[in-house]
Design a protein around this motif. Structure first.
Motif, PDB file in Angstrom:
ATOM      1  N   ILE A  72      31.444  35.787  48.060  1.00 24.86           N
ATOM      2  CA  ILE A  72      32.502  34.980  48.673  1.00 24.86           C
ATOM      3  C   ILE A  72      33.776  35.781  48.884  1.00 24.86           C
ATOM      4  O   ILE A  72      34.731  35.267  49.437  1.00 24.86           O
ATOM      5  CB  ILE A  72      32.818  33.754  47.798  1.00 24.86           C
ATOM      6  CG1 ILE A  72      33.391  34.176  46.452  1.00 24.86           C
ATOM      7  CG2 ILE A  72      31.600  32.874  47.633  1.00 24.86           C
ATOM      8  CD1 ILE A  72      33.905  33.019  45.641  1.00 24.86           C
ATOM      9  N   ARG A 130      35.749  34.244  54.854  1.00 29.68           N
ATOM     10  CA  ARG A 130      35.177  33.316  53.867  1.00 29.68           C
ATOM     11  C   ARG A 130      36.254  32.649  53.007  1.00 29.68           C
ATOM     12  O   ARG A 130      36.112  32.469  51.806  1.00 29.68           O
ATOM     13  CB  ARG A 130      34.176  34.040  52.971  1.00 29.68           C
ATOM     14  CG  ARG A 130      32.945  34.508  53.729  1.00 29.68           C
ATOM     15  CD  ARG A 130      31.985  35.199  52.826  1.00 29.68           C
ATOM     16  NE  ARG A 130      30.792  35.590  53.573  1.00 29.68           N
ATOM     17  CZ  ARG A 130      29.832  36.386  53.101  1.00 29.68           C
ATOM     18  NH1 ARG A 130      29.937  36.858  51.878  1.00 29.68           N
ATOM     19  NH2 ARG A 130      28.788  36.690  53.837  1.00 29.68           N
ATOM     20  N   ALA A 133      35.071  29.222  51.431  1.00 30.60           N
ATOM     21  CA  ALA A 133      34.237  29.399  50.240  1.00 30.60           C
ATOM     22  C   ALA A 133      35.068  29.859  49.054  1.00 30.60           C
ATOM     23  O   ALA A 133      34.866  29.415  47.915  1.00 30.60           O
ATOM     24  CB  ALA A 133      33.119  30.394  50.537  1.00 30.60           C
ATOM     25  N   ASP A 137      35.655  27.712  45.681  1.00 27.49           N
ATOM     26  CA  ASP A 137      35.257  28.345  44.419  1.00 27.49           C
ATOM     27  C   ASP A 137      36.368  28.227  43.379  1.00 27.49           C
ATOM     28  O   ASP A 137      36.121  27.935  42.208  1.00 27.49           O
ATOM     29  CB  ASP A 137      34.916  29.813  44.680  1.00 27.49           C
ATOM     30  CG  ASP A 137      34.613  30.561  43.403  1.00 27.49           C
ATOM     31  OD1 ASP A 137      33.582  30.261  42.770  1.00 27.49           O
ATOM     32  OD2 ASP A 137      35.432  31.433  43.023  1.00 27.49           O
ATOM     33  N   ASP A 191      29.224  29.779  53.065  1.00 25.14           N
ATOM     34  CA  ASP A 191      30.184  28.717  53.379  1.00 25.14           C
ATOM     35  C   ASP A 191      29.529  27.338  53.320  1.00 25.14           C
ATOM     36  O   ASP A 191      30.063  26.401  52.727  1.00 25.14           O
ATOM     37  CB  ASP A 191      30.780  28.948  54.769  1.00 25.14           C
ATOM     38  CG  ASP A 191      31.741  30.128  54.790  1.00 25.14           C
ATOM     39  OD1 ASP A 191      32.441  30.305  53.788  1.00 25.14           O
ATOM     40  OD2 ASP A 191      31.779  30.859  55.785  1.00 25.14           O
ATOM     41  N   ILE A 194      28.546  26.127  49.695  1.00 21.93           N
ATOM     42  CA  ILE A 194      29.606  25.680  48.782  1.00 21.93           C
ATOM     43  C   ILE A 194      30.348  24.465  49.305  1.00 21.93           C
ATOM     44  O   ILE A 194      30.760  23.603  48.530  1.00 21.93           O
ATOM     45  CB  ILE A 194      30.572  26.842  48.493  1.00 21.93           C
ATOM     46  CG1 ILE A 194      31.397  26.519  47.233  1.00 21.93           C
ATOM     47  CG2 ILE A 194      31.488  27.135  49.679  1.00 21.93           C
ATOM     48  CD1 ILE A 194      32.134  27.725  46.679  1.00 21.93           C
TER      49      ILE A 194
END
Length: 947
Positions: A72, A130, A133, A137, A191, A194
């Motif tokens: 990520i 990203r 993501a 996260d 992507d 998540i």
């Protein structure tokens, strides 16, 4: 903030530094020292907005990408061409520090959200980096699917009991990227994995993070049926883990999922129904949560989710028990019962399609019938929720089944439904006996059941007939437990709502059957109702119903014994408190009982044992003196008293009663004084006649006719009032009926035997007659005065009366035009010569009229239309002068005053002036009136001869 190259001495450029670890390494103040990032936290301060001018500015050199361990995190080796890209990369390098600065990172995510909203090039940059993501996260922390790649990163806990981190703009950025992108082309597996992770939705729902944006994500992803099922399962688990106040986000997501219209909508709706049913069944010990589910169905599912509404209606029988469900606190149960009732009402299909912008039509008759049938089958179950009579009650059951009964009431609409209620009549009546046996002070169950029985009696004649046939009213209904605790305000409020339907039910049954009416009125509990519901408490609606039942019976011939018994109770009953609390109701109650002459005589003449000679009539009469009433109480008092007085004159003429039978004269005198005062005030302020005035007049005439002491008081009151009005300089407004009544009182008082007592009623009667003559010199009033003058015992009252001055001033003032009328002239010629001393006002009035009449007559020419009225005016003045000349005391003063008014003319000058007046006019028509004036003004016989 000025920026220079990295000072770590490992590279000449910002991004060429091999060991560059982010802004803490490469951004410094120009002046050195502590970095701006360290002083201000991570939040950047922009001196200008960096907006790309061309799409090429957002291009990224793909040769810079290299393989990394964490999927990520995007890392680059080259230098981007665009300054904006380099700036955004610098911001992304700060992402690892976000957890430590969770209190202040709202604007950080806001910047990325607004950046994503600029256009497709900006969104393409964010997807390639990203960013979505990486941010999710961080949001998920240890629950992130990529948490294993971030063990070295800071995973500190974000948020505390008082404050939660603001991730709203982060979710908003994700929604912008997903709504404006192609899931197959623009997003890679990282992507999508998540952003579709259920933990992301679970945490967002739990923390109520930007629900609008989250719903936008749901609308895109739920086109996949498998994702829909997973999300609904997540929603179910989340709803089952929160309390009632945190359920709205889950309802919002559920609505968005079930509102998606595709071929799998029906399947999703079934899952949604099972979800809600699961929440209801799992939370039976938490009524507030179940209530929130039912409110959601009522407020959202019914108007917006027709498929879910249909499923709930198919299974409505499963939820009926929640209208009387019994586990939980009383306040929460009332909330649950009410929510269940309103939900079931809303679920009933309408009789016709609902037009947009129109009121919903009536519910389907067939559906309502089905619901009512189901509810009536549960009457026994509802009864089982109540404690048995005689058992110790734990908790408050006074509202346990109220909403259940209210729902049954709502369903009674057509004749078919009435028959259903009739079939279950025994069960409902048995339920009423059970509820009443609990003897709760404020029982909402009983209130609703009485309303239900009342509705059944109104719409179903067979139900009414059943109650009458079983003698249910006297054997059961009138034994209903009613307690009114005036010290408890809630008890008063409850009974204000509870007593009207109960007594309306009694009223309808009494109206339908004469036997029931007699049984009810003579029942001891109805006597209690008269006292405590009708008379002592301000329950207006219930009181009116009780009064109407009482009136229905008292107007029947069979009620004579009942009325006699009730009137007898007034002898010893101290009703002063009732008059203080509800005077109108109490006096109307008396009026209902006084239906015949026998009733009235009993009321007026039956004395008290403890207080001899004090009758109920006297008590009621005294109330006028003791209290100042408002709001219609005086009108009702007058009406009741007039009703009681109807028999007195007739009874006295038949020697049935004497005035002494009514009570002590001292009380009657106070009463008459009060009535006379009210009469005068009414005449003063209300020119139009009202029922009040007429009743007061009749009461006064009655009392003065049977008691001479009352007559004396009244005549003095009326005389004083008239004198007060004349002293103010204004003639009072006296309508004909009031004038006639006053003249009648004056005549009866003037003809009373003369006594040495002061004030003498005879003198007061003469005074009143003189004052009435000032208002209107009718033949009747002058005949009365003439009669008084002719009587040796009363003639001096006329001559020496102060009111005679008012009368003479009036006669020789504004009443001068009445001179020449035989009855006026005769009386004045009889009275004026006996006046011992002329009043200055009388002399002044007459002199002014002499001057004015001569002036008016002189101003008229032959043939003038005003000549006749001027001559009439002059003739009236001449008659007045002639009358005054009969009193030597008046003659000298009037002559002198007239001379002054005419400019102190001599006899010769006056003769010349008179001759001028007669020139050109027909002397024969006016010679007499001129002679009358001038002869009085001549000094001697010679002057009269010349004239």
């Amino acid at each position: 903030m000025p920026v220079r190259r990295c000072t770590c001495k490992r590279s000449g450029s910002l991004h060429a530094c091999a060991s560059h670890t982010g802004p803490r390494c490469c951004i410094r103040n120009v002046g050195g020292g502590t970095s701006a990032v360290q002083r201000r936290g991570w939040t950047p301060t922009l001196e200008r907005v960096l907006t790309p001018r061309k799409a090429e500015d957002m291009e990224v050199d793909e040769s810079d990408r290299k393989a990394v361990t964490n999927p990520i995190v995007y890392e680059h080796t080259g230098r981007p061409k665009s300054v904006l890209v380099r700036f955004m990369d610098t911001l992304l390098d700060m992402a690892d520090d976000l957890p430590d600065n969770w209190r202040n990172f709202e604007q950080y995510f806001q910047l990325f959200y607004e950046f994503a909203s600029i256009g497709p090039d900006q969104r393409r940059y964010l997807l390639k980096r990203r960013v979505m993501a990486r941010f999710i996260d961080i949001f998920l922390a240890e629950k992130s699917p990529y948490a294993e790649f971030s063990k070295k990163r800071n995973r500190g806990k974000m948020g505390d009991k008082a404050t939660q981190p603001e991730f709203g703009h982060m979710v908003g950025m994700c929604a912008v990227l997903v709504k404006n992108g192609d899931l197959q082309r623009d997003f890679d597996e990282v992507d999508l994995e998540i952003v579709k992770h259920q933990e992301f939705f679970s945490k967002s729902l739990y923390n109520n993070v930007n629900m609008n944006a989250l719903c936008d994500l749901v609308a895109v992803f739920c086109t996949s049926y498998s994702f829909s099922k997973d999300l609904l399962e997540t929603t179910k688990q989340g709803m089952n883990s929160v309390n009632a106040s945190f359920m709205q986000p889950y309802f919002q997501i559920l609505t968005r999922v079930l509102a998606i219209e595709d071929q799998r909508q029906s399947d999703r709706t079934k899952i949604g129904y099972r979800l809600l049913k699961f929440i209801v069944e799992e939370n039976t010990k938490h009524p507030k949560i179940v209530a929130e589910v039912f409110k959601y169905v009522r407020d959202t599912a019914v108007p917006r989710l027709p498929l879910l509404r249909a499923i709930f209606w198919q299974h409505a029988h499963l939820f009926q028990e929640y209208t009387y469900f019994a586990q939980g606190e009383t306040s929460e149960l009332e909330l649950l019962h009410g929510a269940t009732r309103s939900m079931l009402q809303s679920l009933v299909p309408p009789a016709a399609p609902v037009a947009e912008g129109k009121q919903p039509p009536e519910p389907s008759e067939e559906s309502v019938h089905a619901l009512l049938a189901e509810l009536l089958e549960h009457v026994a179950d509802a009864k089982a929720q109540l404690p048995k009579v005689g058992e110790d009650q734990t908790g408050d059951h006074s509202s346990q089944i109220a909403e259940f009964l209210r729902l049954i009431r709502w369903c009674i609409r057509s004749s078919a439904q009435k028959q259903l209620v009739l079939q279950h009549a025994d069960e409902l009546l048995d339920l009423f006996s059970t509820i009443d046996g609990l003897k709760n002070l404020m029982d909402k169950n009983k209130l609703e059941l009485v309303q239900l029985l009342l509705d059944a009696v109104r719409v179903c004649p067979e139900f009414k007939a059943k109650l009458l046939a079983d003698d249910y009213v006297t054997s059961k209904l009138l034994h209903t437990y009613i307690q009114i605790d005036s010290a408890v305000p809630a008890s008063i409020t409850y009974n204000e709502a509870a007593t009207p339907p109960f007594y309306e039910l009694v009223h309808l049954l009494c109206k339908a059957d004469e036997h029931t009416l007699r049984s009810v009125v003579t029942h001891q509990n109805f006597s209690w109702a008269i006292t405590f519901v009708y008379l002592k408490n301000n329950f207006q609606k219930a009181g009116e119903l009780i009064e109407d039942v009482l009136r229905m019976y008292c107007t029947s011939p069979a009620s004579a014994a009942f009325r006699k018994e009730r009137i007898a109770k007034f002898v010893e009953y101290d009703f002063r408190d009732d008059l203080e609390t509800k005077p109108v109701a109490f006096m109307r109650y008396i009026g209902i009982l006084l239906q015949s002459n026998e009733d009235r005589i009993q009321f007026c003449t039956t004395p008290s044992i403890t207080t001899p000679r004090v009758t109920p009539f006297l008590k009621l009469a005294q109330a006028l003196v003791d209290r100042q009433w408002k709001g219609g109480a005086l009108e009702t008092w007058a009406e009741t008293m007039q009703n009681a007085c109807q028999c007195l004159i007739t009874a006295q003429s038949e020697s049935t009663i004497h005035s002494e039978n009514i009570g002590p004269s001292v009380i009657l005198k106070d009463v008459c004084a009060g009535v006379a005062t009210e009469l005068c005030n009414t005449v003063t302020y209300d020119a139009a006649w009202s029922r009040l005035w007429d009743n007061l007049r009749l009461v006064l005439e009655t009392l003065t006719s049977i008691n001479k002491h009352c007559l004396a008081v009244v005549v003095c009151k009326l005389r004083d009032w008239f004198k007060e009005q004349f002293d103010k300089g204004a003639e009072p407004y006296v309508p004909d009926p009031f004038y006639d009544m006053c003249l009648s009182v004056a005549s009866r008082a003037a003809m009373l035997p003369v006594s040495a007592r002061r004030p003498s009623p005879s003198a007061a009667g003469i005074d009143l007659a003189l004052l009435l003559a000032c208002i209107n010199m009718t033949k009747d009033v002058l005949d009365l005065l003439f009669w008084c003058v002719d009587q040796p015992s009363t003639s001096e009252f006329v001559v020496f009366s102060d009111c005679l001055i008012f009368f003479l001033s009036h006669c020789f003032g504004i009443g001068i035009t009445q001179m020449g009328q035989p009855h006026v002239d005769v009386f004045l010629k009889r009275v004026v010569p006996q006046v011992p001393a002329p009043a200055p006002q009388v002399v002044q009035n007459l002199a002014v009229h002499v001057k004015q009449s001569l002036a008016d007559f002189t101003a008229c020419e032959q043939g003038d239309t005003k000549l006749a009225s001027a001559a009439s005016y002059l003739n009236s003045v001449a008659v007045a002068v002639d009358i005054v000349c009969g009193n030597p005391n008046f003659f000298v003063l009037v002559k002198a005053q007239v001379r002054r008014e005419l400019g102190n003319l001599t006899s010769q000058e006056l003769c010349q002036q008179v001759g001028a007046v007669l020139q050109g006019k027909r002397q024969a028509d006016f010679q007499l009136c001129i002679a009358n004036v001038t002869s009085m003004l001549s000094d001697n016989e010679e002057g009269k001869t010349k004239i």
